[in-house]
Structures are given as C-alpha cells and as structure tokens.
Design a protein around this motif. Sequence first.
Motif, PDB file in Angstrom:
ATOM      1  N   ASN A  25      -4.683  12.750  -8.635  1.00  0.00           N
ATOM      2  CA  ASN A  25      -3.673  13.942  -9.108  1.00  0.00           C
ATOM      3  C   ASN A  25      -2.538  13.337  -9.797  1.00  0.00           C
ATOM      4  OD1 ASN A  25      -1.278  13.108  -7.276  1.00  0.00           O
ATOM      5  ND2 ASN A  25      -2.829  13.866  -5.434  1.00  0.00           N
ATOM      6  N   GLU A  26      -1.635  14.080 -10.111  1.00  0.00           N
ATOM      7  CA  GLU A  26      -0.497  13.812 -11.179  1.00  0.00           C
ATOM      8  C   GLU A  26       0.349  12.921 -10.539  1.00  0.00           C
ATOM      9  OE1 GLU A  26       2.376  16.790 -12.131  1.00  0.00           O
ATOM     10  OE2 GLU A  26       1.457  18.111 -10.754  1.00  0.00           O
ATOM     11  N   TRP A  27       0.391  12.906  -9.170  1.00  0.00           N
ATOM     12  CA  TRP A  27       1.310  12.012  -8.408  1.00  0.00           C
ATOM     13  C   TRP A  27       0.705  10.495  -8.463  1.00  0.00           C
ATOM     14  CZ3 TRP A  27       5.481  14.507  -8.967  1.00  0.00           C
ATOM     15  CH2 TRP A  27       5.641  15.725  -8.744  1.00  0.00           C
ATOM     16  N   THR A  28      -0.622  10.534  -8.105  1.00  0.00           N
ATOM     17  CA  THR A  28      -1.082   9.247  -7.948  1.00  0.00           C
ATOM     18  C   THR A  28      -1.314   8.426  -9.149  1.00  0.00           C
ATOM     19  OG1 THR A  28      -3.391   9.976  -8.199  1.00  0.00           O
ATOM     20  CG2 THR A  28      -2.560  10.023  -5.748  1.00  0.00           C
ATOM     21  N   ARG A  29      -1.441   9.321 -10.411  1.00  0.00           N
ATOM     22  CA  ARG A  29      -1.211   8.872 -11.524  1.00  0.00           C
ATOM     23  C   ARG A  29       0.117   8.276 -12.130  1.00  0.00           C
ATOM     24  NH1 ARG A  29      -5.587  10.192 -15.273  1.00  0.00           N
ATOM     25  NH2 ARG A  29      -7.003  11.236 -14.221  1.00  0.00           N
ATOM     26  N   ARG A  30       0.973   8.362 -11.479  1.00  0.00           N
ATOM     27  CA  ARG A  30       2.375   7.681 -11.461  1.00  0.00           C
ATOM     28  C   ARG A  30       2.343   6.533 -11.029  1.00  0.00           C
ATOM     29  NH1 ARG A  30       6.175  11.048 -13.418  1.00  0.00           N
ATOM     30  NH2 ARG A  30       7.889   9.776 -12.531  1.00  0.00           N
ATOM     31  N   VAL A  31       1.517   5.874 -10.370  1.00  0.00           N
ATOM     32  CA  VAL A  31       1.592   4.467  -9.763  1.00  0.00           C
ATOM     33  C   VAL A  31       1.161   3.753 -10.864  1.00  0.00           C
ATOM     34  CG1 VAL A  31       0.700   3.146  -8.000  1.00  0.00           C
ATOM     35  CG2 VAL A  31       1.017   5.507  -7.270  1.00  0.00           C
ATOM     36  N   LEU A  32       2.034   2.769 -11.210  1.00  0.00           N
ATOM     37  CA  LEU A  32       1.692   1.970 -12.470  1.00  0.00           C
ATOM     38  C   LEU A  32       0.938   0.687 -12.244  1.00  0.00           C
ATOM     39  CD1 LEU A  32       5.485   2.231 -13.589  1.00  0.00           C
ATOM     40  CD2 LEU A  32       3.541   2.773 -14.969  1.00  0.00           C
ATOM     41  N   TRP A  33       0.880   0.079 -11.222  1.00  0.00           N
ATOM     42  CA  TRP A  33      -0.300  -0.974 -10.941  1.00  0.00           C
ATOM     43  C   TRP A  33      -0.705  -1.246  -9.497  1.00  0.00           C
ATOM     44  CZ3 TRP A  33       5.054  -2.349 -12.010  1.00  0.00           C
ATOM     45  CH2 TRP A  33       5.666  -3.127 -11.107  1.00  0.00           C
ATOM     46  N   TYR A  34      -1.654  -1.901  -9.361  1.00  0.00           N
ATOM     47  CA  TYR A  34      -2.460  -2.178  -8.191  1.00  0.00           C
ATOM     48  C   TYR A  34      -2.596  -3.598  -8.336  1.00  0.00           C
ATOM     49  CZ  TYR A  34      -3.048   3.175  -7.776  1.00  0.00           C
ATOM     50  OH  TYR A  34      -2.852   4.156  -7.552  1.00  0.00           O
ATOM     51  N   LEU A  35      -2.320  -4.373  -7.083  1.00  0.00           N
ATOM     52  CA  LEU A  35      -2.111  -5.949  -7.037  1.00  0.00           C
ATOM     53  C   LEU A  35      -2.991  -6.098  -6.006  1.00  0.00           C
ATOM     54  CD1 LEU A  35       0.369  -8.305  -8.349  1.00  0.00           C
ATOM     55  CD2 LEU A  35      -0.532  -8.537  -5.871  1.00  0.00           C
ATOM     56  N   PRO A  36      -4.384  -6.632  -6.060  1.00  0.00           N
ATOM     57  CA  PRO A  36      -5.066  -7.152  -5.012  1.00  0.00           C
ATOM     58  C   PRO A  36      -4.422  -8.647  -4.694  1.00  0.00           C
ATOM     59  CG  PRO A  36      -6.598  -6.594  -6.679  1.00  0.00           C
ATOM     60  CD  PRO A  36      -5.228  -6.338  -7.249  1.00  0.00           C
ATOM     61  N   TRP A  37      -4.492  -9.078  -3.561  1.00  0.00           N
ATOM     62  CA  TRP A  37      -3.971 -10.570  -3.132  1.00  0.00           C
ATOM     63  C   TRP A  37      -4.668 -11.704  -3.650  1.00  0.00           C
ATOM     64  CZ3 TRP A  37       0.749 -11.159  -2.797  1.00  0.00           C
ATOM     65  CH2 TRP A  37       1.353 -12.161  -2.067  1.00  0.00           C
ATOM     66  N   ARG A  38      -4.315 -12.893  -3.523  1.00  0.00           N
ATOM     67  CA  ARG A  38      -4.761 -13.845  -4.022  1.00  0.00           C
ATOM     68  C   ARG A  38      -6.371 -14.261  -3.313  1.00  0.00           C
ATOM     69  NH1 ARG A  38      -3.445 -18.775  -1.226  1.00  0.00           N
ATOM     70  NH2 ARG A  38      -2.774 -19.883  -3.399  1.00  0.00           N
TER      71      ARG A  38
END
Length: 401
Positions: free
Chosen positions: A344-357
Amino acid sequence: MTVDAAAVDSSAPISSFAATAPQASAVDPHCLPKTRALAESLRAATGRFAMVGHQDDTFRHHVDLSAADSDVKAITGAYPAVWGFDMGRIELGWKRNIDGVPFEDIRREMRRAYDMGSVVTVSWHSVNPVTGGGYGDNMAPGTVPAVLPGGRMHDRYLEWLGRAADFLVSVTAPDGEPIPIVFRPYHEHTGTWFWWCPGSSIEATDTTPAEYAELWQMTVEYLRDVRGVHNLLYAYSPDRSRIDMTDGASRRADYLHGYPGDDWVDVLGLDDYWDIDQDPATFDPADCHADLVTMLTLVGRLGRERGKLTAATEVGSPRGFAAAFDPAAGGPWVGYMLSAATANEWTRRVLWYLPWRNCEEADGGGAYGTPAPDSAYADDFRDFARDAFMRLSDTLPPLYM
C-alpha cells in the motif's frame, strides 16, 4: 497507490523531485552538505522506490562463493544500495569489531560503498558498561542510570562515546568531508537483551522509557554538540517481536515506547525477524505476512505524520516460508517480502530492507541474510532485487548531490 518506478530518471539527482517530498526536521541543523543532500534525496525518494541492503556484505558470505566478494552481487550483478556495518567493541579500543572484522577493513568498505553511491548505515552492539558483558550477557540492573549524568559510570561512558565519535568521522570523501552515515544506536530497545532496553508492554526491564530517551538524547548531544560530529542521520529501530499487535493503539504505543522525540530522530526504523523467519508448521505464513504489512504500514504512517524517513533497518530471511508460496506467483522474496513492501502507499514509504550478515552460525535460520548463488532461492532473490520498485547500487540515482 501505483508507483511508476521507471518514471524516475536514475541519472538525475533524486533531490530534483524534492518538491513532492514531505518536509522533515533534522536532528542536526548543522549537518554537513553531503549529509544534508542524502537526507533530502531520501525524502524525495520516499514512495518512489526502496533499496536492497545487506549487513557486512563483503565480509561474510557463503563458502562456495566464487569470483564475487558479495553474495548480493554474485546473484544480482550489483552491490547493495545500503551497506550495513557494526562498530561494537570500538568502545573498548579494540582493533576488531564484535564479529572479528578489523576496523580498518570496515573503514575501507564504508568508503567503497559511499564511492559507488550507496547508503552507509552503522549499528553499535556495545558491551555492558557496568559488567563488560557482551552479546547474550548484556543486561544488568541499573546500567542506564549508571551512565546518565550523575551516574557512577557517566565519565567512563563519555570516553566510550568519544571513541565512537572518532570512528564515525574517520571515513572521509575525497574532499575531506566525513561521509554521511545513518547511525542506529541502542537498537531493538523494545526487547530485553541489551543493556539499554526498557522493554515494552509485553515485558519490561528495570530501565524506564524516560531513562532510555535520556540516554538517546545525551548521546546525540555529546556527538553533535560536544564533539562536533555532523555527518550523521539518527535511526530509531524498535524490535517487532515485543510489540503488542492487539490493536492499533497498542502497536503504536509499543513502537513509540521510549521514543526520544521528533527533535532527536531522523529515521523511523523497524527490526523485524519475528514476522519473517518463523516455522510455517507452527505459524501461518499468511498471518505473519499480514502482520508484516501491518507493521510496515504503521512505520510508514508514523513517518508521514512526523516528517521522518522510514526503513526496515533489519529483516530476517523469508526462506522458511518458501513452501507456502506457489513458485509461479513468486517465491519467498518476491511473494513475501516484495508483496509486503509494495502492499500500500504506506509500506511503499519504507526506504530500505537490510537482511543481516551471512554468518555461518546463523546458517539454517531466518537470520541468515541473503541466498547463496547456488541456492534454490537465488533466482527469486534476483527477481526481488531487480524489481522495478527496488534499487541496487547500479540503479540508484545520485544521492549525495
């Protein structure tokens, strides 16, 4: 909300779209030009695309990796758009961090990430300042009051902050200006496993929310005002597993438990393994996915309300849910993660996704970040990272102009 990611000219500075971005107050009104440019670019990028991140991308990877020094690059052909590093043990003056990576190597890779136009983010898994206990042995009653002004460990803790300050300004651009860093101190504070944690309504510690907020504010004031560190954006990142999902009011209250205030935070983050790496034999993947969307929506809404950037500052690997998705409809990365990111328009505001090492000790679990090149999920991860809404280092517009 439909976003035409292709309409964003990746060769032009993203700040050219700033007129459509929400305005946000900066923690540091005297931040350096490149740091200010990064903040403005990220505000302008909000809702237009999200970035693929990875912790220790070029330090820890799969044993069978061949030519590339990065699992992400080996699969997708490019490095992450967000590079994560940790400075745990800098407080003790060590030459290597908590994971045994030399700080000189970390500095080199931070500069490398910046040079290719990616975002650099730094977390800090410090030992307990009272007991010296590390990960898994990090709690002790009265620790936060001990380091606050008037506490018996306050002067010693300022020495630790001084070493942190030295590190955070130690990587510079060619013109000598310290590179911009998204600094994420005191993360997962809604949990009960770090000395700074006040917990949440689900499980509290002896640290109060007010004490946590004071610790955060003291840290910012020392770095910014005493030491003159002006290359930081400050990221706040509660842990999802200790957030009460009963209703909207409970979720919001737990997310903001200990929140130091809008004047002290640039990025509203979320560390979420709970909704992503569960055993599908015990947890319904559809319910977990719904909760992930709910949390990303909350973060996106709060970011819009408060004029803040937003990010999924740590995420687990969804491969445990692979069997729950029809490969024709997309595997765990596309069917689970990407569908949540674009829900949705709110989840699209999340700028990055960082999986761990990609550390060997996490192999087989949901915290094991990105797939190996020969993994059954490699193609799915490539599809996720190369989706029109996602960005890697080679598809980012200039962020520092």
